[in-house]
Structures are given as structure tokens and as C-alpha cells.
Design an enzyme around this catalytic site. Structure first.
Site, PDB file in Angstrom:
ATOM      1  N   LYS A 214      -1.514  20.919  14.023  1.00 23.69           N
ATOM      2  CA  LYS A 214      -0.570  21.024  12.908  1.00 23.69           C
ATOM      3  C   LYS A 214      -0.531  19.710  12.124  1.00 23.69           C
ATOM      4  CE  LYS A 214       4.299  21.959  12.016  1.00 23.69           C
ATOM      5  NZ  LYS A 214       5.571  22.461  12.531  1.00 23.69           N
ATOM      6  N   GLU A 220      -4.693  13.190  21.539  1.00 25.58           N
ATOM      7  CA  GLU A 220      -5.655  13.917  22.377  1.00 25.58           C
ATOM      8  C   GLU A 220      -6.638  14.696  21.514  1.00 25.58           C
ATOM      9  OE1 GLU A 220      -2.407  13.893  22.710  1.00 25.58           O
ATOM     10  OE2 GLU A 220      -1.787  13.842  24.822  1.00 25.58           O
ATOM     11  N   GLY A 275       4.808  24.371  16.384  1.00 21.78           N
ATOM     12  CA  GLY A 275       3.543  24.472  17.136  1.00 21.78           C
ATOM     13  C   GLY A 275       3.591  25.567  18.189  1.00 21.78           C
ATOM     14  N   ARG A 276       4.680  25.626  18.935  1.00 22.21           N
ATOM     15  CA  ARG A 276       4.761  26.597  20.033  1.00 22.21           C
ATOM     16  C   ARG A 276       5.047  28.010  19.543  1.00 22.21           C
ATOM     17  NH1 ARG A 276       8.520  22.694  19.940  1.00 22.21           N
ATOM     18  NH2 ARG A 276      10.723  23.243  19.705  1.00 22.21           N
ATOM     19  N   GLU A 361       9.986  23.387  25.799  1.00 21.92           N
ATOM     20  CA  GLU A 361       9.963  22.476  24.651  1.00 21.92           C
ATOM     21  C   GLU A 361      11.027  22.904  23.633  1.00 21.92           C
ATOM     22  OE1 GLU A 361       6.480  19.874  22.616  1.00 21.92           O
ATOM     23  OE2 GLU A 361       6.243  22.009  22.295  1.00 21.92           O
ATOM     24  N   HIS A 392       0.913  35.566  48.039  1.00 27.99           N
ATOM     25  CA  HIS A 392       0.291  34.936  49.213  1.00 27.99           C
ATOM     26  C   HIS A 392       0.347  33.420  49.122  1.00 27.99           C
ATOM     27  CE1 HIS A 392      -1.180  38.824  50.640  1.00 27.99           C
ATOM     28  NE2 HIS A 392      -1.212  39.099  49.351  1.00 27.99           N
ATOM     29  N   LYS A 512       4.447   9.367  23.830  1.00 28.31           N
ATOM     30  CA  LYS A 512       3.293   9.233  22.926  1.00 28.31           C
ATOM     31  C   LYS A 512       3.219   7.802  22.397  1.00 28.31           C
ATOM     32  CE  LYS A 512       3.441  13.781  20.661  1.00 28.31           C
ATOM     33  NZ  LYS A 512       3.575  14.428  19.356  1.00 28.31           N
TER      34      LYS A 512
HETATM   35  O1  F6P Z   1       3.703  16.675  21.590  1.00 26.28           O
HETATM   36  C1  F6P Z   1       4.255  17.920  21.388  1.00 26.28           C
HETATM   37  C2  F6P Z   1       3.612  18.622  20.248  1.00 26.28           C
HETATM   38  O2  F6P Z   1       4.056  18.110  19.063  1.00 26.28           O
HETATM   39  C3  F6P Z   1       3.856  20.116  20.335  1.00 26.28           C
HETATM   40  O3  F6P Z   1       5.069  20.487  19.833  1.00 26.28           O
HETATM   41  C4  F6P Z   1       2.693  20.636  19.588  1.00 26.28           C
HETATM   42  O4  F6P Z   1       2.483  21.999  19.849  1.00 26.28           O
HETATM   43  C5  F6P Z   1       1.594  19.756  20.131  1.00 26.28           C
HETATM   44  O5  F6P Z   1       2.198  18.496  20.288  1.00 26.28           O
HETATM   45  C6  F6P Z   1       0.373  19.645  19.275  1.00 26.28           C
HETATM   46  O6  F6P Z   1       0.664  19.163  18.017  1.00 26.28           O
HETATM   47  P1  F6P Z   1      -0.372  19.267  16.827  1.00 26.28           P
HETATM   48  O7  F6P Z   1      -0.651  20.704  16.577  1.00 26.28           O
HETATM   49  O8  F6P Z   1       0.287  18.607  15.655  1.00 26.28           O
HETATM   50  O9  F6P Z   1      -1.624  18.551  17.245  1.00 26.28           O
END
Ligand code: F6P
Length: 546
Positions: A214, A220, A275-276, A361, A392, A512
Site C-alpha cells: 500500500k 521487508e 491493508g488487512r 491488528e 492430534h 519498525k
Molecule cells: O506494519 C503493519 C502494516 O502497516 C499492515 O497494516 C500492512 O498490512 C502491512 O504493514 C503492509 O503494509 P504495506 O502494504 O504498506 O507494505
């Protein structure tokens, strides 16, 4: 901004309805589910609800008619319906980020209108869906080829959190509906093993990367995307090949260009999609490539079916509202701190992980909209794994552990496969577990079975574990859409009652920031003097030595 609603957000605990529920819980808590069923066998029907293609059995929740009435009164007192309608009107109900919350617009039917600042966002949604469909068709039919002319045989989604969990979960859930000639891979972790393993057997000439973020700034994702570009160029050499092997899904056009992806190959979405809550936006591009635009539409239809139900059904028959209220009952009034979600569907094996982000979240917050600290509990720990595997593994604790864990059991009457003999056993297991967990086995029953006296206590099951069973006729894109939308609206309902902002995520920021601050000290050959807290400094020295 609804100032009256914000002002009320921190007052849940002093509501008369909340107090009444507290008192009622004292009456219900000592009552076993066996007694509840014995005194009212009809609860197997009046606590069973149907809507939007789903059958939901809450009869094994430790609630009675009076308790349920009080929960609906609480929902009304907190203005659940008014907040729901405000969401649909595009009001900025994400208070701390001052944004609309309109994931429901992502699946609104073509031609309907939802306005944000005077702009019809449904038209924008369909413009992007059409571009996604055109692109997906080209990848699927082979008319989109890689730089050297090879057909795309692997799609790698690079994203994390909401830009990974939904698509990764859907890739498994919709596997039987997918084009199996295109491998779907997901890289999320900054741990290089993730990228290395997911790409180890791939050919750069036939691999397409979707960089899904987003913000397009997530550490990452940008690290993995940079690695992917190097991996791709290692074989293809020519920087112009990036246009054939990389597309982006983002709200941030300028960062996408800076990375080197042509914005003609970017599929947008909007700041009013969390995002979620984004797996049905362009973040679902990998899903659309896998199952095709028609089946993606079918998934959106499932979302819409549940949206319509949530928007129009009276609270007393409203599946997400009832689910949310019973969750509140278990969390705030019976005091259970976790919720186990167990899909009796191997296709849904990533669904608990997806729900962890959606629920935790969204509602893992201790600050009310008015800035005060909650004096009640909010989101439980959500966890789970598929049945029957988990039976199990951790079910021992669920049956006889010292803590009580409410559970959502999810199933489908007819499977996607045609393997004979399995489905009746799967269904028997879901029913057997619901029965055992709720009714248990008394010591007298154990004795009657001829158990030797020294083992009676160990073989006794207290039961009285709250269980809900969610059943649909069959898995598939529509079923997935309904299921996700149901949990989205459940989360919404709970957030309104708890008086928190279910749509921000400030709690992930600190870690972060600190990681960015610490990273330079861990660069190979760094001679800096670490200036963090003593524990962190000690670790940095240790890591440098090894
Ligand atoms: O760190 C949390 C978050 O902001 C989530 O809410 C989001 O889904 C995820 O990181 C990834 O964010 P982006 O789509 O901006 O890379």
C-alpha cells in the site's frame, strides 16, 4: 467527524447495559451447557442462524435468551447500526488517520455509487478491476510474455501483512479453482531464506513479480523487491526487462516509479482501504491471475452477499453482529482471553493466520477514540490450525486444560475434491469435537464405561467450552468472500462496542522505527558505538563477534 460518538467511546464501562450484562454473567457463569440444553432443548434451533449462504450454530455458546437480549441492547446503546451506516456513507470513521473506511466499496456492484469527497469511488474500483482483468487474462492466456518471449509460469507476490496474508490465504483456499500451470509463490519475510526458497526452482525468464505494498515503503517488501530485481536482472541483464517481469500494486505512484516500475504496470487502490481489508482490491491481483476474472467476480459476489446481509438484516438475525456480540460476551463478561479458529477444511489452512491480522491488528488497542484508556478488555488472542490435524496436537489442552478457550469451527457440507470416504469422517469429527467440548463426560459416565477408579479423574471431561459452528454448502470463491466479509463485519461490530479505532495500526510503528535505527550498527564491518539500551547494545556486540 461524529463528536458525540467519540465522546461516548470511553464510557462503555459505565453504561447501564454493560452493568446489566455483568450481573447477568454472574448468573450464567456457573450454569453448565448441559443444564442450558436440559432446561431449553430448543436452543439448538433459536441459537442457530442462517443468512448470506451460511448456517451458524451458536447453541453451544454459554448464553441464554436474557443474555442475548442484553447484548443486542448493548449494540444499540453503542450505535452499531449508525456506525455501520456511517461507514457505508464514506464518513471518516477511521478517526486517528482521518480517513473513510470503505472496503465495502471494493465489492459494490458496478453502477452503485459511494461518494468520498464528492467522488464516486465505486467507478474507480471498477476501472481498476477492469485493468486487473485485462492483465490477468493476458498472463493466463500467454499473450503477456517475459522479456525473452517465454510464457509466465510463476507469479511471485512480494508483500507483507495485509499485502501478503489475504492473497496467500486465498491461493490455498482457491487452489482447486486455479490455473495449475502457473505457480503461485509468496515472499513476505525479510529473512532471506524466504526469498531464496520461494525462487530456488524458478526461471527468471518465466517469472512475474507482483510488488504489493500500500505504502511502497515497507522495509521487508522493498528489501525483497530489490533482491527480486537483482535476481531477475542477474539472468535477463537488460533493465528494460523489468517492465515485463515486475508490476506493482500500491497507492503510492511516485515510490513505484522511483523503484523503476512503469506506473502503466501499476494497479492502484486507495487510502480508504486498510491493508488487512484489501484482499479483494488490486492486492488480490495474484488471486485473479490464479482463478481468473470470472471467479474473482464470484468471490466479490460472496463478499457482497455478506455486506448486504450485514447492512440490512435486523441485529437479532445479523450474523456478523451476533458473532461479534458473543465474542464480547466471552471476552468481557465471561473473561476468556483467547479465541481458537479451527477450519475443518484443508483449503482454509491459512485462514487462522489471516484472521490474526484482521482481528488483532484491528482491535488490539487500549486507547478509545476519545484518547482515554479502556477499562475493559479488547481483542482476544486469535489462533488456530486446521481440524482434524489440531485434534492430534493442541486439542488436549482445549478439552482438559485449566483455561477455557472459545472456538469457531468452520466447515463445508460438500468438499471440492472427489476423494471418496473422507468427507463423512471430516463432518463426524467437527460434530464430535463440538459435542465433546461442550458437553464433556462426567465422572459417573466414565465409571459406567468400566474405567478403573484410579483413572476416573484423568478421563473426565468438564465440557462447557463455548463453541460456534460455521457451515457453508461448499468451499470456493463465493464461500471465501462471504467468510472474510463476515469476520470483517464482526471485527467492525466489536470495535464499535469497545469504542476503539479498528482501522489504524499505530502499535506496529515503534518496532519498525527501532529496527531502522538499529540496522546500521549491524552492517558488516560496522565500527559504530551502539547507543541503544544496554540489552540491545550487548546483543549488537555479540552479533558482531560471531
Ligand atoms: O506494519 C503493519 C502494516 O502497516 C499492515 O497494516 C500492512 O498490512 C502491512 O504493514 C503492509 O503494509 P504495506 O502494504 O504498506 O507494505
Amino acid at each position: 467527524m461524529d463528536t458525540a460518538f467519540i465522546a461516548q467511546s470511553g464510557k462503555l464501562g459505565s453504561l447501564q447495559e454493560y452493568g446489566a450484562l455483568m450481573s447477568h454473567a454472574e448468573v450464567v457463569r456457573p450454569t453448565h451447557l448441559r443444564t442450558l440444553f436440559a432446561t431449553d432443548p430448543t436452543r439448538a434451533s433459536w441459537l442457530c442462524f442462517e443468512g448470506a449462504g451460511m448456517r451458524v450454530d451458536h447453541s453451544r455458546q454459554r448464553i441464554d435468551r436474557g443474555g442475548l437480549r442484553l447484548l443486542f441492547a448493548l449494540a444499540r446503546a453503542r450505535g452499531v447500526e449508525a456506525r455501520r451506516d456511517a461507514m457505508w456513507r464514506g464518513e471518516r470513521i477511521n478517526i486517528t488517520e482521518d480517513r473513510s473506511v470503505l472496503h465495502v466499496a471494493l465489492r459494490a456492484a458496478r453502477g452503485t455509487k459511494i461518494l468520498v469527497d464528492g467522488r464516486d469511488v465505486v467507478a474507480d474500483v471498477h476501472e481498476v478491476l477492469d485493468r486487473m482483468a485485462a492483465f490477468s487474462r493476458r498472463v493466463r492466456d500467454g499473450s503477456w510474455v517475459g522479456w525473452t518471449g517465454k510464457r509466465i509460469r510463476a507469479v511471485v507476490n512480494i508483500g507483507i501483512g495485509g499485502s501478503d496474508l489475504g492473497p496467500a490465504m486465498a491461493a490455498l483456499a482457491l487452489r482447486p479453482w486455479s490455473d495449475r500451470s502457473i505457480a503461485m509463490r509468496f515472499v513476505s519475510n525479510v529473512d532471506g531464506d524466504d526469498f531464496a526458497e520461494q525462487t530456488a526452482d524458478l526461471d527468471p525468464e518465466s517469472t512475474l513479480f507482483i510488488v504489493a505494498s500500500k505504502t511502497f515503503t515497507t522495509l521487508e517488501t522493498m528489501t525483497n523487491a530489490t533482491t527480486a530485481r537483482e535476481w531477475s536482472l542477474g539472468t535477463l541483464k537488460d533493465p528494460r526487462s523489468v517492465a515485463k517481469h515486475f508490476v506493482a500494486v500500491s497507492t503510492n505512484g511516485s515510490e513505484v516509479s522511483k523503484f523503476g516500475i512503469d506506473t502503466a504496470n501499476m494497479f492502484g487502490f486507495w487510502d480508504w482501504v486498510g491493508g488487512r481489508y484489501s484482499m479483494d482490491s488490486s492486492i488480490g491481483l495474484s488471486t485473479m491471475i490464479a482463478i481468473g476474472p470470472e471467479q474473482f467476480d464470484e468471490m466479490l459476489a460472496g463478499f457482497r452477499e455478506m455486506d448486504d446481509h450485514f447492512r440490512t438484516a435486523p441485529l437479532e438475525q445479523n450474523l456478523p453482529v451476533i458473532q461479534g456480540l458473543l465474542g464480547i460476551w466471552n471476552r468481557n463478561f465471561l473473561g476468556f482471553p483467547t479465541l481458537a479458529v479451527v477450519p475443518y477444511s484443508h483449503l482454509f489452512s491459512r485462514f487462522p493466520a489471516y484472521l490474526q491480522q484482521l482481528e488483532m491488528e484491528s482491535n488490539g488497542k487500549f486507547v478509545c477514540l476519545d484518547g482515554s484508556r479502556v477499562t475493559w478488555e479488547t481483542c482476544p488472542v486469535v489462533w488456530g490450525e486446521t481440524g482434524t490435524n489440531s485434534q492430534h496436537a493442541y486439542f488436549q489442552m482445549l478439552h482438559q486444560g485449566s483455561s477455557i478457550v472459545p472456538m469457531d469451527l468452520i466447515g463445508f457440507r460438500t468438499p471440492a475434491h472427489s476423494v471418496e470416504g473422507h468427507q463423512p469422517l471430516l463432518m463426524a469429527n467437527i460434530l464430535a469435537q463440538a459435542q465433546a467440548l461442550s458437553f464433556g463426560r462426567t465422572s459417573d459416565e466414565v465409571r459406567k464405561d468400566g474405567c478403573e477408579e484410579r483413572l476416573v479423574a484423568a478421563r473426565t471431561f468438564e465440557g462447557n467450552r463455548p463453541i460456534s459452528v460455521f457451515m457453508q454448502s461448499a468451499p470456493g470463491p463465493r464461500a471465501l468472500g462471504r467468510m472474510v466479509a463476515m469476520y470483517e463485519h464482526k471485527v467492525f461490530t466489536q470495535g464499535v462496542i469497545w469504542g476503539i479505532d479498528s482501522f489504524d495500526q499505530w502499535g506496529v510503528e515503534l518496532g519498525k522505527k527501532l529496527a531502522v535505527h538499529i540496522a546500521p550498527d549491524l552492517e558488516p564491518g560496522s565500527k559504530s558505538t551502539p547507543a541503544h539500551d544496554p540489552a540491545t547494545n550487548a546483543w549488537i556486540h555479540w552479533l558482531r563477534e560471531s
